[in-house]
Design an enzyme around this catalytic site. Sequence first.
Site, PDB file in Angstrom:
ATOM      1  N   THR A 404       0.845  -1.177   0.000  1.00 33.89           N
ATOM      2  CA  THR A 404       0.000   0.000   0.000  1.00 33.89           C
ATOM      3  C   THR A 404       0.888   1.236   0.000  1.00 33.89           C
ATOM      4  O   THR A 404       1.764   1.388   0.861  1.00 33.89           O
ATOM      5  CB  THR A 404      -0.964   0.018   1.206  1.00 33.89           C
ATOM      6  OG1 THR A 404      -1.724   1.234   1.184  1.00 33.89           O
ATOM      7  CG2 THR A 404      -0.229  -0.104   2.533  1.00 33.89           C
ATOM      8  N   HIS A 456       1.028 -12.912  12.793  1.00 34.32           N
ATOM      9  CA  HIS A 456       1.978 -13.496  13.734  1.00 34.32           C
ATOM     10  C   HIS A 456       1.766 -14.997  13.926  1.00 34.32           C
ATOM     11  O   HIS A 456       2.598 -15.667  14.540  1.00 34.32           O
ATOM     12  CB  HIS A 456       1.879 -12.780  15.083  1.00 34.32           C
ATOM     13  CG  HIS A 456       3.191 -12.692  15.810  1.00 34.32           C
ATOM     14  ND1 HIS A 456       4.280 -13.474  15.482  1.00 34.32           N
ATOM     15  CD2 HIS A 456       3.584 -11.920  16.852  1.00 34.32           C
ATOM     16  CE1 HIS A 456       5.281 -13.189  16.292  1.00 34.32           C
ATOM     17  NE2 HIS A 456       4.891 -12.246  17.135  1.00 34.32           N
TER      18      HIS A 456
END
Length: 485
Positions: A404, A456
């Site tokens: 982005t 994660h």
Amino acid sequence: MTAGTAGAANAQRIREFKMPDVGEGLTEAEILKWYVRPGDIVTDGQVVCEVETAKAAVELPIPYDGVVHTLNFDEGTTVDVGTVIISVDTDPGAGPVQEQPAEAAAPAADAEEEAEPQGRQAVLVGYGAAPSSTKRRARKPQPEPVTAGLQAELNGRAAPAPPATPVAVPAPPVVPAASAPVGERPLAKPPVRKLAKDLGIDLATIAPTGPGGVITRDDVYAAAAPAEASAVPPAEAEAGVPAVAPVTAFDAARERRVPIKGVRKATAQAMVASAFTAPHVTEFITVDVTRTMKLVQELKQDPDLAGLRINPLLLVAKAFLVAIRRHPEVNAAWDEANQEIVYKDYINLGIAAATPRGLIVPNIKDAGVKTLPQLATELAELVATAREGKTTPAAMTGGTVTITNVGVFGVDTGTPILNPGESAILAFGAIKLQPWVHKGKIKPRQVTTLALSFDHRLIDGELGSKLLADVAAVLERPKRLITWA
């Protein structure tokens, strides 16, 4: 011609086209624009309308030859998948379409009349009639008021004599005709109920003005206004203190409401699902990209790249791909249903694109094996298609990682949210001239900040740190695009 014959003839001539599922499991789409009108001639494969799904704007071709018979919905209407949106007369030369006689529909109407003798009641989502029966249960008769004479008779003693002077009996309160009957829940949509609750208004005290006796937002605001006006303390009113018009945050005249639908709705749902499903970790690094900016200028002058759009985002994308190739464990997905981690040998690179309809993330398929010119071509096509609102749903599925570019808005960095199903997203911040220690001296250098968010569950801190550090290393010394490739 009998009703049955007319119906059969119509079924053969009039072909109905239903709203298709142009994506993967989509349930609805909004009709943005009709390209045809009733009476227009159409051919097989001709585009008849443009619709917006939860993923993109898509043009729909008609699979019939003939003349448009009816358009069942106006532009701006959201239609469920599988609903007929247009019908085509495939044999217009056979004369006018035979209308089914009205008598054929009479039995059905009579049956409905028997099922619902009291008429239909407006049904709201979550507040509809019970599915077990279409009949409304008869109301219990209201008990007659117990008069003094009747009470005395029940008690077994004579009634007292009536008073000499007639006593005025107050008339019962007048209930507006449109108000909900006593004991029934007032009809109102959930947002209107919440508004009434926030303003402290009892829906049972509001006279509805909406169709079918539904309470509207304006009804709630109208009920709230007198309450606010009467909030002036009596002592101040008696003292002649001038009344002040109440100022409230719920001033509808200064609000603009837009329905949440299409791409914006899908993006919101996806971001909420991602934020509360994948445990996000975001790391940051600030890097000197002066050499990369020089390389961009040199590549713009290269005759072999003439006509291609060469910009910093292109080299950031290439650096990201090189870093992922050095750490392939990053390119993975979490399969909750099967309790598996899916490692992918391909990289579909998503590029977040802001459009008038909302944020979309189309991706470049197999970006990891593209040459720099190929990557530049596909990146330019991807951005142009997104701005035109022509991105297909297929172009927005199957992504593995995303970039982005928040730097185009002058933003230094951010904490991006993962695109659902992806493992990492890289935010590329603004490139600015800043004082930087270079070869032992403070010099002005082109500097930017990168932020990497990752899942994660898939990527631990060490792996995520190595990936981000490698992206920065390539941008600091872009010759690594060759040596590390």
